[in-house]
Design a protein around this motif. Structure first.
Motif, PDB file in Angstrom:
ATOM      1  N   LEU A   1       0.833  -1.207   0.000  1.00  0.00           N
ATOM      2  CA  LEU A   1       0.000   0.000   0.000  1.00  0.00           C
ATOM      3  C   LEU A   1       0.866   1.254   0.000  1.00  0.00           C
ATOM      4  O   LEU A   1       0.642   2.173  -0.793  1.00  0.00           O
ATOM      5  CB  LEU A   1      -0.924  -0.013   1.230  1.00  0.00           C
ATOM      6  N   VAL A   2       1.854   1.286   0.889  1.00  0.00           N
ATOM      7  CA  VAL A   2       2.760   2.446   0.958  1.00  0.00           C
ATOM      8  C   VAL A   2       3.530   2.592  -0.344  1.00  0.00           C
ATOM      9  O   VAL A   2       3.705   3.706  -0.864  1.00  0.00           O
ATOM     10  CB  VAL A   2       3.730   2.289   2.146  1.00  0.00           C
TER      11      VAL A   2
ATOM     12  N   VAL B   1       1.290   4.076  -2.973  1.00  0.00           N
ATOM     13  CA  VAL B   1       1.056   5.508  -2.749  1.00  0.00           C
ATOM     14  C   VAL B   1       2.245   6.318  -3.242  1.00  0.00           C
ATOM     15  O   VAL B   1       2.082   7.323  -3.942  1.00  0.00           O
ATOM     16  CB  VAL B   1       0.810   5.788  -1.247  1.00  0.00           C
ATOM     17  N   PHE B   2       3.446   5.888  -2.888  1.00  0.00           N
ATOM     18  CA  PHE B   2       4.647   6.610  -3.329  1.00  0.00           C
ATOM     19  C   PHE B   2       4.814   6.532  -4.844  1.00  0.00           C
ATOM     20  O   PHE B   2       5.252   7.495  -5.484  1.00  0.00           O
ATOM     21  CB  PHE B   2       5.881   6.045  -2.644  1.00  0.00           C
TER      22      PHE B   2
ATOM     23  N   SER C   1       2.370   6.278  -7.068  1.00  0.00           N
ATOM     24  CA  SER C   1       1.386   7.177  -7.687  1.00  0.00           C
ATOM     25  C   SER C   1       1.802   8.635  -7.550  1.00  0.00           C
ATOM     26  O   SER C   1       1.635   9.435  -8.479  1.00  0.00           O
ATOM     27  CB  SER C   1       0.006   6.953  -7.065  1.00  0.00           C
ATOM     28  N   GLU C   2       2.373   8.977  -6.396  1.00  0.00           N
ATOM     29  CA  GLU C   2       2.847  10.349  -6.209  1.00  0.00           C
ATOM     30  C   GLU C   2       4.012  10.657  -7.139  1.00  0.00           C
ATOM     31  O   GLU C   2       4.092  11.757  -7.702  1.00  0.00           O
ATOM     32  CB  GLU C   2       3.278  10.555  -4.751  1.00  0.00           C
TER      33      GLU C   2
END
Length: 293
Positions: free
Chosen positions: A268-269, A272-273, A275-276
């Motif tokens: 998950l983390v 997120v990174f 996608s950022e």
């Protein structure tokens, strides 16, 4: 304080002898259990009984060494203890192979579909049996009182006299063990994913276990920083006034949940990174296009 004494007033020469004795016990333990594991691997076919024997030896080794590490921390301080702990953890990572005394390792294999539930339970029980037998083995050595710090130690850490390491509430302790286990796994995943380290497994192992030592030091005054249900079982079951339920919740439920959620949390983390990072790249491209226009 006299220059020839350390904290607590014990002479330097005496404490150096005690450290030597503890080091020899640690060395004897890892050499003996490693030899026995080699005999099991080369003498017996790969089967559930042989796997259980290996896990039992791992549980025995882990707890005997942890008990003796408690002597080392009494002799000197956390720094010396941390060095010895790190060496032992690296040794285990390199020598244990597929064998383990840690229950959540078997749970993870069951979760991944590489090990049936019955086999996982049986192997967890074998590791726990090895951990529980460690006191009887080490108490026999301590009775010889070769070290000043061994005098009466077997009696002090018996279940009738030992104190609980839990210094916070049951809920807080469970969270500490859960979070510590989770962070250890996340660090391991991250180190394995770093491109610079992918071709250096030994360095990954050394760094990974340095993180584990750091987590143990951070939690040692809160829960003891076990992050291993079998080790906590062998060393602290029946200690203090918290009861078996508190022990199982803090030292079994906490670490096992932390281990089971580690990979989903890491993914998950990571997503997120990722996608950022992708969004930042798109923004830079748009800014570049705007400048060209």
């Amino acid at each position: 304080m006299d220059a020839d004494t350390i904290e607590g007033g014990l002479p330097q020469v005496h404490s150096a002898w005690c450290l030597l004795i503890s080091t020899l016990i640690l060395a004897l333990t890892v050499i003996t259990t490693s030899t026995l594991r080699s005999l099991v691997r080369y003498s017996l076919p790969q089967s559930l009984p042989s796997y259980c024997l290996l896990d039992l030896l791992c549980g025995l080794e882990a707890c005997v060494c942890s008990f003796e590490l408690g002597v080392i921390i009494d002799i000197y301080n956390l720094t010396i203890y941390s060095v010895f702990l790190w060496i032992l953890l690296v040794w285990r990572a390199l020598s244990w192979g597929d064998a383990t005394a840690n229950p959540y390792s078997h749970l993870l294999r069951w979760q991944a579909g590489t090990q049936p539930a019955v086999q996982a339970i049986v192997r967890m029980s074998a590791g726990a049996a090895g951990a529980l037998s460690s006191y009887m083995v080490l108490a026999t050595l301590w009775k010889y009182e070769l070290s000043h710090f061994h005098e009466g130690r077997a009696l002090r850490i018996s279940t009738n006299s030992c104190q609980d390491d839990l210094q916070v509430s049951m809920i807080s302790g469970t969270f500490v063990e859960l979070l510590g286990t989770l962070l250890c796994f996340l660090a391991s995943f991250l180190l394995s994913d770093l491109p610079q380290l992918r071709a250096k497994p030994l360095l990954i192992t050394c760094l990974d276990n340095a993180v584990v030592v750091g987590m143990v030091i951070l939690a040692v005054d809160l829960t003891g920083g076990y992050f291993n249900p079998a080790m906590a079982l062998g060393m602290k079951l029946g200690c203090g006034k918290g009861g078996h339920l508190q022990h199982l919740v803090v030292y079994w439920l906490g670490p096992c949940v932390g281990a089971l959620i580690a990979f989903p949390v890491y993914n998950l983390v990571k997503a997120v990174f990722a996608s950022e990072k992708k969004a930042m790249k798109m923004t830079r491209r748009l800014e570049s296009l705007v400048k060209k226009l």
